[in-house]
Design a protein around this motif. Structure first.
Motif, PDB file in Angstrom:
ATOM      1  N   CYS A   1       0.987  -1.138  -0.084  1.00  4.74           N
ATOM      2  CA  CYS A   1       0.009  -0.060  -0.116  1.00  4.74           C
ATOM      3  C   CYS A   1       0.878   1.240   0.072  1.00  4.74           C
ATOM      4  N   THR A   2       0.605   2.241  -0.942  1.00  2.00           N
ATOM      5  CA  THR A   2       1.272   3.446  -0.917  1.00  2.00           C
ATOM      6  C   THR A   2       0.224   4.706  -1.005  1.00  2.00           C
ATOM      7  N   TYR A   3       0.587   5.716  -0.451  1.00  2.00           N
ATOM      8  CA  TYR A   3      -0.281   6.649  -0.399  1.00  2.00           C
ATOM      9  C   TYR A   3       0.241   8.100  -0.873  1.00  2.00           C
ATOM     10  N   THR A   4      -0.699   9.132  -1.407  1.00  2.00           N
ATOM     11  CA  THR A   4      -0.495  10.467  -1.657  1.00  2.00           C
ATOM     12  C   THR A   4      -1.298  11.228  -0.653  1.00  2.00           C
ATOM     13  N   ALA A   5      -0.475  12.152   0.109  1.00  2.00           N
ATOM     14  CA  ALA A   5      -1.363  13.015   0.957  1.00  2.00           C
ATOM     15  C   ALA A   5      -0.713  14.305   1.441  1.00  2.00           C
ATOM     16  N   THR A   6      -1.507  15.271   1.643  1.00  2.00           N
ATOM     17  CA  THR A   6      -0.818  16.450   2.081  1.00  2.00           C
ATOM     18  C   THR A   6      -0.866  16.086   3.737  1.00  2.00           C
ATOM     19  N   GLY A   7       0.100  16.995   4.432  1.00  2.00           N
ATOM     20  CA  GLY A   7       0.271  16.843   5.652  1.00  2.00           C
ATOM     21  C   GLY A   7       0.660  15.506   6.461  1.00  2.00           C
ATOM     22  N   TYR A   8       0.182  15.149   7.436  1.00  2.00           N
ATOM     23  CA  TYR A   8       0.503  13.696   8.081  1.00  2.00           C
ATOM     24  C   TYR A   8      -0.689  13.049   8.426  1.00  2.00           C
ATOM     25  N   PRO A   9      -1.133  12.159   7.279  1.00  2.30           N
ATOM     26  CA  PRO A   9      -2.385  11.551   7.666  1.00  2.30           C
ATOM     27  C   PRO A   9      -2.236  10.126   8.585  1.00  2.30           C
ATOM     28  N   SER A  10      -3.193   9.722   9.053  1.00  4.15           N
ATOM     29  CA  SER A  10      -3.370   8.667   9.964  1.00  4.15           C
ATOM     30  C   SER A  10      -3.912   7.523   8.728  1.00  4.15           C
ATOM     31  N   LEU A  11      -3.031   6.320   8.885  1.00  2.00           N
ATOM     32  CA  LEU A  11      -3.086   5.291   7.860  1.00  2.00           C
ATOM     33  C   LEU A  11      -4.080   3.971   8.730  1.00  2.00           C
TER      34      LEU A  11
ATOM     35  N   GLN B   1      -4.116 -17.863   7.300  1.00  2.00           N
ATOM     36  CA  GLN B   1      -4.985 -19.003   7.782  1.00  2.00           C
ATOM     37  C   GLN B   1      -6.248 -18.898   6.714  1.00  2.00           C
ATOM     38  N   VAL B   2      -6.817 -19.943   6.578  1.00  2.00           N
ATOM     39  CA  VAL B   2      -7.940 -19.902   5.741  1.00  2.00           C
ATOM     40  C   VAL B   2      -9.024 -18.908   6.084  1.00  2.00           C
ATOM     41  N   SER B   3      -9.159 -18.798   7.362  1.00  8.02           N
ATOM     42  CA  SER B   3     -10.094 -17.705   7.827  1.00  8.02           C
ATOM     43  C   SER B   3      -9.610 -16.386   7.708  1.00  8.02           C
ATOM     44  N   ASP B   4      -8.472 -16.063   6.876  1.00  6.93           N
ATOM     45  CA  ASP B   4      -7.966 -14.736   6.635  1.00  6.93           C
ATOM     46  C   ASP B   4      -8.578 -14.200   5.143  1.00  6.93           C
ATOM     47  N   SER B   5      -9.062 -15.235   4.625  1.00 11.37           N
ATOM     48  CA  SER B   5      -9.552 -14.886   3.086  1.00 11.37           C
ATOM     49  C   SER B   5     -10.768 -13.952   3.190  1.00 11.37           C
ATOM     50  N   ALA B   6     -10.359 -12.819   2.516  1.00  5.70           N
ATOM     51  CA  ALA B   6     -11.317 -11.767   2.697  1.00  5.70           C
ATOM     52  C   ALA B   6     -10.577 -10.594   1.741  1.00  5.70           C
ATOM     53  N   VAL B   7     -11.368  -9.395   1.688  1.00  3.27           N
ATOM     54  CA  VAL B   7     -10.679  -8.378   0.873  1.00  3.27           C
ATOM     55  C   VAL B   7      -9.994  -7.280   1.901  1.00  3.27           C
ATOM     56  N   TYR B   8      -8.704  -6.752   1.626  1.00  4.38           N
ATOM     57  CA  TYR B   8      -8.236  -5.738   2.511  1.00  4.38           C
ATOM     58  C   TYR B   8      -8.202  -4.612   1.915  1.00  4.38           C
ATOM     59  N   PHE B   9      -8.636  -3.474   2.570  1.00  2.84           N
ATOM     60  CA  PHE B   9      -8.460  -2.129   2.165  1.00  2.84           C
ATOM     61  C   PHE B   9      -7.496  -1.253   2.808  1.00  2.84           C
ATOM     62  N   CYS B  10      -6.582  -0.809   2.204  1.00  2.09           N
ATOM     63  CA  CYS B  10      -5.717   0.387   2.819  1.00  2.09           C
ATOM     64  C   CYS B  10      -6.462   1.628   2.963  1.00  2.09           C
ATOM     65  N   ALA B  11      -6.374   2.823   4.006  1.00  2.44           N
ATOM     66  CA  ALA B  11      -7.194   3.823   3.841  1.00  2.44           C
ATOM     67  C   ALA B  11      -6.274   4.767   4.621  1.00  2.44           C
ATOM     68  N   LEU B  12      -6.499   6.187   4.164  1.00  2.00           N
ATOM     69  CA  LEU B  12      -5.795   7.134   4.966  1.00  2.00           C
ATOM     70  C   LEU B  12      -6.991   8.348   5.274  1.00  2.00           C
ATOM     71  N   ARG B  13      -6.706   9.261   6.382  1.00  6.20           N
ATOM     72  CA  ARG B  13      -7.350  10.288   6.764  1.00  6.20           C
ATOM     73  C   ARG B  13      -6.479  11.507   6.962  1.00  6.20           C
ATOM     74  N   SER B  14      -6.566  12.458   6.242  1.00  5.09           N
ATOM     75  CA  SER B  14      -5.514  13.458   6.452  1.00  5.09           C
ATOM     76  C   SER B  14      -5.625  14.341   7.444  1.00  5.09           C
ATOM     77  N   GLY B  15      -6.623  14.444   8.451  1.00  8.25           N
ATOM     78  CA  GLY B  15      -6.990  15.299   9.362  1.00  8.25           C
ATOM     79  C   GLY B  15      -8.373  15.318   9.670  1.00  8.25           C
ATOM     80  N   TYR B  16      -8.585  16.130  10.913  1.00  8.78           N
ATOM     81  CA  TYR B  16      -9.802  16.161  11.454  1.00  8.78           C
ATOM     82  C   TYR B  16     -10.941  16.806  10.645  1.00  8.78           C
ATOM     83  N   GLY B  17     -12.077  16.104  10.381  1.00 11.14           N
ATOM     84  CA  GLY B  17     -12.829  16.765   9.528  1.00 11.14           C
ATOM     85  C   GLY B  17     -13.055  16.295   8.160  1.00 11.14           C
ATOM     86  N   GLN B  18     -11.600  15.379   7.909  1.00 10.23           N
ATOM     87  CA  GLN B  18     -11.275  15.279   6.282  1.00 10.23           C
ATOM     88  C   GLN B  18     -12.011  13.646   6.266  1.00 10.23           C
ATOM     89  N   ASN B  19     -12.283  13.421   4.941  1.00 12.31           N
ATOM     90  CA  ASN B  19     -12.772  12.137   4.242  1.00 12.31           C
ATOM     91  C   ASN B  19     -11.797  11.229   4.431  1.00 12.31           C
TER      92      ASN B  19
END
Lengths: 115, 112
Positions: free
Chosen positions: B23-33, B81-99
């Protein structure tokens, strides 16, 4: 108790109809969202409400209208349904906090199929 | 604008194999990941998160380290494990009130 609950879980309808999806959260969160997930699992934000006020409104057709009667509820009404509206719609909520590190809680999704 | 890129799936592994989802990201400031996981027929659930550079998030044997120099947040697990089968999403939020911005998701299938 389910933290974020949305109904119905499945919705099958004809093109041109109007339908609503309801969402409720019992977490006391200030912010609620609607996301659309397409068949390839891509997740896209549609709307975001904070304390009943619209704060994010992405490029979504006017046929989609969110309504938040109170901060625990965010409903999604869709007019004149089209084939391309078929997707899974997720409601989510989060609590505002400093640092932007609050997490999203998702509902289990509503699978909408437009025939 | 902010964006998240993930390796394309599907990823198919045998049980007990080592997992890496980039997972790589592009963001302004210091996002949470974040990493979210979606099991079949369910909504997304938070798997782990990191809020500043060099932080390591971990949960259920999964780990990811916030690398500001490479703008990455790769997900790893030593033995799937077999139980880990799923879809994995990486995400970020760049700050308070941001999407929250999500990556396209990576489907993982673990075979017994």
């Amino acid at each position: 108790d389910t933290a974020v609950s949305q109904t119905p879980k499945y919705l099958v309808t004809q093109m041109g109809n109007d339908k609503s999806i309801k969402c409720e959260q019992n977490l006391g969160h200030d912010t609620m969202y609607w996301y659309k997930q397409d068949s390839k699992k891509f997740l896209k934000i549609m709307f975001s409400y904070n304390n009943k006020e619209l704060i994010i409104n992405e490029t979504v057709p006017n046929r989609f209208s969110p309504k938040s009667p109170d901060k625990a509820h965010l409903n999604l009404h869709i007019n004149s349904l089209e084939l391309g509206d078929s997707a899974v719609y997720f409601c989510a909520s989060s609590q505002a906090g400093e640092g932007g590190n609050e997490k999203l809680f998702f509902g289990s999704g509503t699978q909408l199929s437009v025939l | 604008g902010n964006s998240v890129t993930q390796m394309e799936g599907p990823v198919t592994l045998s049980e007990e194999a080592f997992l890496t989802i980039n997972c790589t990201y592009t963001a302004t400031g210091y996002p949470s990941l974040f990493w979210y996981v979606q099991y079949p027929g369910e909504g997304l659930q938070l798997l782990l998160k990191a809020t500043k550079a060099d932080d390591k998030g971990s949960n259920k044997g999964f780990e990811a380290t916030y690398r500001k120099e490479t703008t990455s947040f790769h997900l790893e697990k030593g033995s799937v494990q077999v139980s880990d089968s799923a879809v994995y999403f990486c995400a970020l939020r760049s700050g308070y009130g941001q999407n929250f911005v999500f990556g396209p998701g990576t489907r993982l299938s673990v075979l017994p």
